[in-house]
Design an enzyme around this catalytic site. Structure first.
Site, PDB file in Angstrom:
ATOM      1  N   VAL A 134       0.983  -1.158  -0.117  1.00  0.00           N
ATOM      2  CA  VAL A 134       0.114   0.005   0.082  1.00  0.00           C
ATOM      3  C   VAL A 134       0.838   1.262  -0.095  1.00  0.00           C
ATOM      4  O   VAL A 134       0.390   2.398   0.458  1.00  0.00           O
ATOM      5  CB  VAL A 134      -0.977   0.001   1.228  1.00  0.00           C
ATOM      6  N   ARG A 183       4.242   2.569  -2.307  1.00  0.00           N
ATOM      7  CA  ARG A 183       4.308   3.001  -3.810  1.00  0.00           C
ATOM      8  C   ARG A 183       4.799   1.943  -4.806  1.00  0.00           C
ATOM      9  O   ARG A 183       5.468   0.895  -4.339  1.00  0.00           O
ATOM     10  CB  ARG A 183       5.649   3.877  -3.703  1.00  0.00           C
ATOM     11  N   ASP A 218      -2.303  -2.845  -3.938  1.00  0.00           N
ATOM     12  CA  ASP A 218      -3.005  -1.812  -4.258  1.00  0.00           C
ATOM     13  C   ASP A 218      -2.611  -0.469  -5.141  1.00  0.00           C
ATOM     14  O   ASP A 218      -3.103   0.245  -5.430  1.00  0.00           O
ATOM     15  CB  ASP A 218      -3.445  -1.160  -2.821  1.00  0.00           C
ATOM     16  N   GLU A 256      -0.122   2.561 -13.725  1.00  0.00           N
ATOM     17  CA  GLU A 256      -1.496   2.798 -13.397  1.00  0.00           C
ATOM     18  C   GLU A 256      -2.044   3.635 -14.576  1.00  0.00           C
ATOM     19  O   GLU A 256      -1.547   4.576 -14.837  1.00  0.00           O
ATOM     20  CB  GLU A 256      -1.613   3.205 -12.120  1.00  0.00           C
ATOM     21  N   HIS A 310      -5.713   1.048  -6.686  1.00  0.00           N
ATOM     22  CA  HIS A 310      -5.265   1.949  -5.788  1.00  0.00           C
ATOM     23  C   HIS A 310      -6.355   2.672  -5.151  1.00  0.00           C
ATOM     24  O   HIS A 310      -6.605   3.949  -5.372  1.00  0.00           O
ATOM     25  CB  HIS A 310      -4.600   3.135  -6.727  1.00  0.00           C
ATOM     26  N   SER A 330      -7.058   2.110  -1.641  1.00  0.00           N
ATOM     27  CA  SER A 330      -7.027   1.462   0.041  1.00  0.00           C
ATOM     28  C   SER A 330      -7.327   2.745   0.860  1.00  0.00           C
ATOM     29  O   SER A 330      -7.623   2.735   2.001  1.00  0.00           O
ATOM     30  CB  SER A 330      -5.729   1.017   0.308  1.00  0.00           C
TER      31      SER A 330
END
Length: 320
Positions: free
Chosen positions: A227, A229, A253, A258, A277, A279
């Protein structure tokens, strides 16, 4: 101490949808909205920059250009690696982040993953969809061990939440101190951990710190969660570790790229939980980010010191 801005400073906003609610600044600031394509040409006229689109790398790309630069940059995110370039680091521009907004939501998300995996909830839901009655035994969470890597507010919130579940938790930070282990202890701790949680900022020291060696020293029963980078993890090494069953499973996550491309092999890896992404994103999180910025703007507008000031060379807000 940030410099006192002009009577009606120009606030440049690198937009994302939905845009921030900045009505409170009416008459107090000239607000200019921009997209990534026009950021470079608008930077010289800005006194402050709000990076609302915290997924964009546009600041890092536009900052080295000609002309003056804003004296204050705020990013609506915990991480700041998407901003940093040598020119920004070397400047006297103050950089702040959204420290404090995401701590508990991320901690709850990690706890949810730990409980879901220990209680085999993904397979329960799969069996339900298949209308299959299959009794199984699940795992007790209390009494297990966790190693949380990253001793900032998010890492500490994760550690507190896991401890509340009865998990024996070790916290690893950049520098050893009371209650926090240093990097030299990391291998020793993760080789005994049932849960390894990455919650560190991205720096030169943490880049791909979870590589083939680190996955190799983890227990075969260990579960890994990122959670922090995306580039904390060597994703190819993680794929090999899961495929070869060096570890029991993982949850990511955040990713190097991305949104995660549809053809990425990560989608189909055995034992990997993929989340987009999310969380730290709870209901109302954008309003919290906007309110935090407005409070900081009010301090800046009267020349008061700002909270959440990033050490640009380290890449995070120092201290606790």
């Amino acid at each position: 101490m940030p410099p006192t801005p002009p009577p009606q400073p120009t606030l440049l906003v690198l937009d994302a949808d939905p845009p921030p609610r900045l009505g409170r600044l009416t008459g107090r600031a000239r607000i200019v909205h921009t997209d990534a394509a026009h950021l470079a040409e608008r930077l010289p006229a800005a006194d402050a920059l709000l990076v609302w689109d915290f997924t964009s790398h546009a600041v890092r790309e536009a900052w080295p250009g000609d002309g003056p630069r804003p004296r204050w940059v705020h990013t609506a995110s915990a991480g700041v690696d998407h901003l940093m370039c040598p020119e920004l680091v070397a400047s006297d521009t103050v950089v702040t982040n959204a420290r404090g907004i995401f701590d508990q939501p991320v901690a709850e998300y990690v706890a949810a993953l730990v409980l879901a995996v220990a209680k085999d909830l993904p397979r329960t839901l799969e069996h339900q969809r298949e209308r299959t009655w299959r009794h199984r035994e699940s795992r007790r969470v209390a009494g297990t061990r966790a190693c949380v890597v990253g001793s900032g507010p998010i890492g500490r919130a994760v550690a507190r939440t896991l401890k509340a579940l009865g998990v024996t938790t070790a916290l690893v930070g950049r520098v050893p101190q009371t209650g926090i282990h240093g990097p030299a202890d990391l291998d020793r701790l993760i080789c005994r951990a049932d849960w390894v949680i990455a919650a560190a900022p991205l720096t030169e020291q943490t880049y791909r710190m979870f590589d083939a060696h680190r996955f190799g020293v983890m227990q075969p029963s260990a579960f890994f969660v990122n959670v922090g980078r995306g580039r904390l993890v060597d994703e190819d090494a993680l794929a090999e570790a899961l495929t070869r069953r060096w570890i029991a499973g993982a949850a990511l996550d955040i990713f190097t790229a991305e949104p995660l491309p549809g053809d990425s092999p990560l989608w189909g890896l055995p034992g990997l939980i993929v989340s987009p992404h999310m969380s730290g994103d709870t209901v109302g999180w954008r309003d919290e980010l906007g309110e935090q910025f407005l409070e900081m703007f009010e301090r800046w507008a009267v020349g008061r010191s700002l909270p959440n000031v990033v050490d640009k060379k380290r890449g995070y807000v120092p201290g606790h």
